[in-house]
Design an enzyme around this catalytic site. Structure first.
Site, PDB file in Angstrom:
ATOM      1  N   GLU A 159       0.605  -1.094   0.077  1.00 25.89           N
ATOM      2  CA  GLU A 159      -0.008  -0.152  -0.068  1.00 25.89           C
ATOM      3  C   GLU A 159       0.816   1.362  -0.078  1.00 25.89           C
ATOM      4  OE1 GLU A 159      -2.270  -0.389   3.525  1.00 25.89           O
ATOM      5  OE2 GLU A 159      -3.532  -2.138   2.689  1.00 25.89           O
ATOM      6  N   SER A 245      20.198  -6.807  -7.395  1.00 27.09           N
ATOM      7  CA  SER A 245      19.176  -6.776  -8.412  1.00 27.09           C
ATOM      8  C   SER A 245      19.419  -7.956  -9.547  1.00 27.09           C
ATOM      9  CB  SER A 245      19.111  -5.408  -8.920  1.00 27.09           C
ATOM     10  OG  SER A 245      18.524  -4.524  -8.018  1.00 27.09           O
ATOM     11  N   HIS A 374       4.147 -10.169  -9.404  1.00 27.72           N
ATOM     12  CA  HIS A 374       5.413 -10.256  -9.500  1.00 27.72           C
ATOM     13  C   HIS A 374       6.007  -9.141  -8.459  1.00 27.72           C
ATOM     14  CE1 HIS A 374       9.531 -11.393 -10.514  1.00 27.72           C
ATOM     15  NE2 HIS A 374       9.915  -9.891 -10.672  1.00 27.72           N
ATOM     16  N   SER A 375       5.827  -7.842  -8.803  1.00 28.17           N
ATOM     17  CA  SER A 375       5.941  -6.830  -8.042  1.00 28.17           C
ATOM     18  C   SER A 375       5.025  -5.771  -8.246  1.00 28.17           C
ATOM     19  CB  SER A 375       7.449  -6.444  -8.636  1.00 28.17           C
ATOM     20  OG  SER A 375       7.437  -5.762  -9.844  1.00 28.17           O
TER      21      SER A 375
END
Length: 448
Positions: A159, A245, A374-375
């Protein structure tokens, strides 16, 4: 054009004379030079024979040293078989096999599929009592509390990104059982290489909520000093290597770290987490092969959650998942139900015990489902149905399965459930610095 056909360099027979005519050179001088070279060659041959004899005399000592070096090596048929010229079987050093006299290609579906190990069914009932880890009540309640807390933290930070407060986030919905079950089976000194969906492993080890928040918000309390993207956690004190990453780079790094741990000869193991999508990267194959040939105490933990970003597994590979790749690299392998926290716990605990005792790598494929996107950069409704997601969320969720288990044993009831929910709610409001903030995102940030 004259060509030399009798010099030592051309390996002429002993006593042969060079017939090359070299202008300005005396033939007698050439013959003398040839005799010197031949004598030197015979001397080298004699030295070689003396050295070979010495090696043969020390066969017993060399054999002992060889066996000592093999003390850390894999057991069984994976070792190269001794050469026997009289045996009517393949002597190729690259593989062990038998000859056949008919043409036959190996089919990819030789077996129906690697079975999935589980302890509980979907209603939380123990299937085989001998496989029940019989964990104490407080430990099981801790499992449930950590899984629920992780789920709540995901909602807060998801959120937060949607409100423009942080730039990026990745949830762990549906994969809580793989985190907690595996983390509980490890020792605090074991080194963890995560990918980006292992927040529960770090949470189980005691990483506080305020540091999770500090990392995602990149504030002054962040251990990484704001130099990383959100969800790139790390903690030296908890032996959790900082997440990076690039996909799958942690796999060969973990193999190197495990080799160093082996050389230290300590009661320690390295565990490396990754998804089935990362297993398609070249780094995964390099890590598998290095760990097997160097015989490292390493656990490869693959979370097969069905999708790599927007790519389903049937578009990633045609083989039988990731566990099927293990035998080809010489890895001990198993496939478990990732929504069964006890199955994950049992498999990881046994893999850790054997990895330390035998110095060999293990591959665990935990079958689970990614309920969330996924993201925050992904919209999974574009490539899968709502009904599919709802099934895994409502019918086969690791948290609900563990709750069924506790309810059947009288460890869970309305009072305890309400108490835990209240505690988690207080944690939510107390641990999230933005709940009562007067700050509001700009219009541009709200549309992120």
């Amino acid at each position: 054009m004259n060509v030399c056909v009798g010099c030592v360099v051309c390996y002429c027979p002993a006593g042969a004379q060079c017939v090359a005519v070299i202008r300005g050179k005396n033939k007698q001088t050439q013959r003398h030079s040839l005799d010197v070279k031949m004598a030197a060659a015979r001397g080298l041959t004699k030295l070689y024979r003396i050295g070979l004899h010495a090696i043969r005399q020390n066969t017993t000592l060399k054999a002992t040293t060889f066996l000592q070096q093999r003390a850390f090596r894999l057991n069984g048929a994976l070792r190269q078989q001794p050469f026997d010229s009289s045996a009517e079987k393949p002597q190729f050093p690259g593989a062990s096999a038998e000859f056949i006299d008919h043409l036959e290609f190996i089919q990819p579906n030789v077996i129906s599929g690697i079975p999935v190990y589980r302890v509980m069914d979907r209603q939380g009932q123990i299937i085989n009592p001998s496989e029940d880890p019989k964990l104490p009540k407080e430990m099981v309640l801790n499992f449930y509390q950590k899984m629920t807390l992780l789920n709540t933290m995901d909602r807060i930070l998801y959120e937060s990104q949607r409100q423009g407060r942080i730039s990026f986030y990745m949830t762990n919905y549906g994969e809580e059982g793989t985190h907690i079950g595996s983390a509980a089976a490890l020792e605090p000194t074991d080194l963890v290489f995560g990918q980006y969906r292992e927040a529960g492993v770090l949470m189980y080890r005691g990483f506080p909520l305020d540091l999770f928040m500090a990392q995602c918000y990149a504030n002054a309390d962040d251990l990484g000093k704001g130099r990383q993207m959100p969800v790139h956690y790390g903690s030296k004190d908890l032996n959790f290597v900082t997440i990076s990453s690039p996909l799958a780079t942690q796999i060969p790094q973990a193999a190197g770290a495990a080799y160093a741990v082996k050389r230290e000869n300590l009661n320690r193991v390295v565990i490396c987490y990754f998804g089935e999508g990362a297993a398609s990267e070249g780094d995964a194959h390099a890590g598998f092969n290095f760990s097997a040939t160097l015989e490292c105490p390493l656990i490869f933990f693959c979370r097969n959650n069905g999708y790599a970003i927007s790519t389903p597994t049937n578009e990633q590979y045609r083989g039988d998942g990731i566990a099927a790749r293990g035998p080809g690299y010489g890895l001990m392998s198993i496939r478990v139900d990732g929504n069964d926290v006890f199955a994950v716990y049992n498999a990881t605990k046994e893999a850790r015990r054997r990895a330390v005792a035998e110095n060999q790598p293990f591959l665990i494929e935990a079958m689970t489902y990614r309920i969330g996107h996924h993201s925050t950069s992904d919209d999974s409704s574009a490539y899968r149905s709502v009904d599919e997601v709802n099934y895994w969320d409502k019918q086969d969720h690791p948290i609900s399965r563990l709750r069924h288990y506790m309810t059947a044993r009288g460890w869970w009831g309305e009072g305890r459930g309400a108490g835990l929910e209240e505690a988690v709610t207080k944690t939510r409001h107390g641990g999230s610095s933005h709940e009562n903030s007067s700050w509001r995102p700009s219009k541009k940030q709200r549309n992120v």
